[in-house]
Design a protein around this motif. Structure first.
Motif, mmCIF file in Angstrom:
data_model
loop_
_atom_site.group_PDB
_atom_site.id
_atom_site.type_symbol
_atom_site.label_atom_id
_atom_site.label_comp_id
_atom_site.label_asym_id
_atom_site.label_seq_id
_atom_site.Cartn_x
_atom_site.Cartn_y
_atom_site.Cartn_z
ATOM 1 N N THR A 141 0.838 -1.191 0.000
ATOM 2 C CA THR A 141 0.000 0.000 0.000
ATOM 3 C C THR A 141 0.874 1.243 0.000
ATOM 4 N N GLY A 142 0.313 2.346 -0.444
ATOM 5 C CA GLY A 142 1.067 3.591 -0.478
ATOM 6 C C GLY A 142 0.343 4.649 -1.266
ATOM 7 N N SER A 143 1.108 5.483 -1.946
ATOM 8 C CA SER A 143 0.544 6.576 -2.728
ATOM 9 C C SER A 143 0.878 6.380 -4.192
ATOM 10 N N GLU A 144 -0.001 6.861 -5.046
ATOM 11 C CA GLU A 144 0.223 6.810 -6.484
ATOM 12 C C GLU A 144 0.566 8.194 -7.009
ATOM 13 N N GLY A 145 1.195 8.212 -8.175
ATOM 14 C CA GLY A 145 1.446 9.467 -8.859
ATOM 15 C C GLY A 145 0.264 9.851 -9.730
ATOM 16 N N THR A 146 -0.933 9.457 -9.316
ATOM 17 C CA THR A 146 -2.163 9.720 -10.074
ATOM 18 C C THR A 146 -3.083 10.583 -9.235
ATOM 19 N N TYR A 147 -3.737 11.554 -9.878
ATOM 20 C CA TYR A 147 -4.713 12.345 -9.138
ATOM 21 C C TYR A 147 -6.032 12.425 -9.893
ATOM 22 N N GLU A 148 -7.106 12.421 -9.137
ATOM 23 C CA GLU A 148 -8.460 12.508 -9.691
ATOM 24 C C GLU A 148 -8.815 13.973 -9.939
ATOM 25 N N HIS A 149 -9.508 14.222 -11.040
ATOM 26 C CA HIS A 149 -9.874 15.599 -11.367
ATOM 27 C C HIS A 149 -11.099 15.600 -12.273
ATOM 28 N N LEU A 150 -11.794 16.710 -12.260
ATOM 29 C CA LEU A 150 -12.936 16.929 -13.149
ATOM 30 C C LEU A 150 -12.606 18.130 -14.018
ATOM 31 N N ASP A 151 -12.499 17.898 -15.331
ATOM 32 C CA ASP A 151 -12.154 18.958 -16.279
ATOM 33 C C ASP A 151 -13.392 19.398 -17.051
ATOM 34 N N LEU A 152 -13.493 20.694 -17.314
ATOM 35 C CA LEU A 152 -14.622 21.272 -18.039
ATOM 36 C C LEU A 152 -14.191 21.639 -19.454
ATOM 37 N N GLN A 153 -15.032 21.327 -20.430
ATOM 38 C CA GLN A 153 -14.705 21.590 -21.827
ATOM 39 C C GLN A 153 -14.890 23.087 -22.147
#
Length: 604
Positions: free
Chosen positions: A345-357
């Motif tokens: 277990t640990g941290s990822e170099g990935t982040y969640e985001h919501l982008d607007l067009q």
């Protein structure tokens, strides 16, 4: 279950370039390959393109596979630190002013069909990833299929357009003159118009020039085909380059094993040997590979299992030996009950985001910045953390409040203190209503694209839909299992919910996402101020000045109501230690696959 933590260095990753049963056998020998050994790995998305340098193919699910089949001059270990693979070739900074870089391919490096890897392959890599020879001012958006994200059959045949997203003031785009090729055909020398801080990261893994030329120019002989491609580039032959760029863009897209074996030639330790649509892809040791990264395991099969709970079940049942699913409460609890599982277990170099067009959206409402700002005010970021992330990692889980910096990285705290993200820390329904009234918009529709077969994304979509409805937004479902190919497709959706996976520690790695027209700029964001900062950052070699410029860019993005970052991914990898050893994930892509050649199947 044995639990180990990894990713303690995640806080050091400031930014990153943004891009899815073992048989018993004798113990692995120092000499390399163990004949007859195999390992099964689960990933959450199917492979669909062998060219990860296009806007369509640039996805983790594709680049995981090509990281095992396409050699590169460099790679990141899991420290993470950049390492050079001198067994494939070398690169050197010949001159600083002007900046001159020389690449040389190793004498014994060959494609899996036995064809030598040489400067022709390098030259194609430059032409595609600099776009220096492209037809000026061409816009491909009207030739993109809104249902698949691929180019349509009526794409102009007389246009030179390499779909790499390269820009003339960054990266290889700064190499506008055709590079020099050495007399022995093994080296390519590039001259930059201005110094570029991340020059070591500019050239991605190469595709076979002779295969591109044979298909594009209709020449059967390998050597003649590659010579014709080199001549077309050196002479700027627009007619030939139009065919070459078209094949480079689309010819390596496939969702099952092609009948033409040349479409998946390998320059790395493994070569594709089987591929069943939406089921699995199998790689076997490449007999022609002469590099240092010799594999121990003879066969690797990556099985496509989108549902993380199903991946856990597959591990428990012995159908797969390694999984790295999206971490959810159910996944963590299920893994806890599997005695045979070793869990990291640990941290990822990935982040969640919501982008607007910003343009080319399905409804057109987000063309208005007031509507974008209103929608950002009703994204329930904290509720998503409380309900979906805290149960996995505990009460310390927080929102990610920067578009540029990872939480804990140098510069993060100062950046979030001034970038304006605090305006979206809490839901503000009344503020959103007031902005919609100012914009003169009633009940605007917002169709969100996301992975419909991903349970966590489904939950996030529902939370956003419910909260936004209170302000008068009609949030509709553009979810799709084929979401990756649809990203950036004009008219297909209004907002997108997904994760960016970091692939490097490059200072300029935000450029491909936020620069006008760049490869990861999938929401048509365009800001002259942002473009200027990105260009300045590329020529800045002072660390403190780099951080200041990144903080400036962070604020510009939030000020333009780009969308919202939500959280940094928690990571979980699990494997059966009796089936495979050597699993040691990196926080950067290709995560678990970075050291695939060090994996071993234990003795029975």
């Amino acid at each position: 279950m044995k639990i180990t933590r990894f990713g303690a260095v995640a806080a050091a990753v400031g930014t990153g370039v943004l891009v899815l049963s073992g048989c018993s056998a004798p113990a692995a020998q120092d000499s390399g390959l163990d004949e007859g050994t195999s390992v099964n790995v689960a990933w959450n998305q199917a492979f669909y393109s062998y060219n990860g340098s296009t806007s369509f193919g640039n996805a983790t699910a594709n680049n995981n596979i090509t990281s095992m089949t396409l050699s590169d001059f460099k790679y990141y270990d899991n420290t993470p630190e950049l390492q050079k693979d001198t067994s494939f070739g070398t690169y050197e900074l010949v001159s600083e002013d002007p900046m001159v870089v020389k690449y040389t391919v190793a004498d014994d490096a060959v494609w899996s069909d036995g064809t030598a890897i040489d400067a022709g392959d390098l030259l194609l890599g430059w032409a595609a990833n600099s776009r220096a020879l492209d037809t000026p001012d061409f816009d491909p958006s009207e030739f993109t299929d809104p249902d698949t994200g691929e180019f349509t059959d009526d794409f102009p045949t007389d246009i030179v357009y390499f779909d790499s997203g390269a820009q003339p003031d960054t990266g290889l785009g700064l190499v506008q003159d055709v590079p020099e090729i050495s007399e022995d055909g093994k080296s390519m020398t590039l001259t930059y118009t201005t110094p570029w801080v991340d020059w070591e990261l500019d050239l991605p893994p190469m595709l076979p020039a002779h295969v591109v030329a044979k298909n594009a120019l209709g020449i059967d002989d390998n050597a003649e085909a590659e010579d014709a491609l080199v001549t077309a580039i050196q002479d700027n032959d627009a007619a030939s380059l139009a065919s070459i760029s078209n094949f480079w863009n689309t010819g390596f897209n496939f969702t099952e094993l092609p009948s033409d074996e040349e479409l998946y030639l390998s320059s790395g330790p493994y070569v594709i040997s089987d591929f069943q649509a939406d089921q699995f892809i199998t790689l076997t040791a490449n007999e022609e590979y002469t590099g240092d990264r010799q594999p121990n395991i003879a066969e690797v099969t990556v099985r496509f299992i989108p549902d993380p709970n199903a991946a856990v079940s597959a591990l428990e049942n012995g159908e797969v030996d390694v999984i790295s699913p999206q971490a959810t409460t159910d996944v963590v609890e299920a893994l806890d009950a599997i005695d045979s599982a070793t869990v990291l277990t640990g941290s990822e170099g990935t982040y969640e985001h919501l982008d607007l067009q910003f343009e080319n959206s399905k409804s057109g409402h987000f063309d208005d910045p007031k509507v974008r700002e209103a929608f950002m005010k009703v994204i329930p970021r904290q509720e998503i953390i409380d309900k979906l992330i805290k149960p996995i990692v505990g009460d310390d889980a927080t929102t990610r409040d920067s578009q540029i910096f990872v939480p804990g990285a140098e510069g993060y705290d100062d950046s979030i203190a001034g970038n304006g993200s605090d305006a979206y820390a809490d839901v503000d329904v009344e503020g959103a209503k007031a902005l919609l009234a100012e914009a003169g918009v009633t009940n605007p529709e917002v169709c969100i694209l996301y992975a419909s077969n991903n349970p966590r994304r489904v939950n996030e979509f529902q939370l956003i839909q419910s909260q936004a409805a209170e302000a008068g937004f009609n949030v509709t479902d553009c979810g799709s299992e084929d979401w990756g190919g649809l990203l950036g497709t004009p008219g297909a959706y209004d907002a997108s919910l997904f994760g960016w996976q970091s692939t490097s520690l490059g200072v300029t790695s935000s450029g491909p996402t936020f620069q006008t027209g760049a490869i990861n700029n999938l929401n048509f964001f365009s800001s002259p101020e942002a473009d200027a900062v990105i260009a300045e950052l590329g020529g800045e070699f002072d660390a403190d000045a780099q951080i200041a410029l990144q903080q400036e860019l962070d604020k510009i993005i939030w000020d333009n109501y780009y969308g919202a970052t939500i959280f940094q991914f928690p990571a979980v990898t699990a494997y059966n230690e009796s089936a495979v050893t050597g699993i040691d994930p990196s926080i950067l892509a290709p995560t678990i696959f970075w050291n695939i050649t060090e994996w071993e199947v234990p003795a029975s």
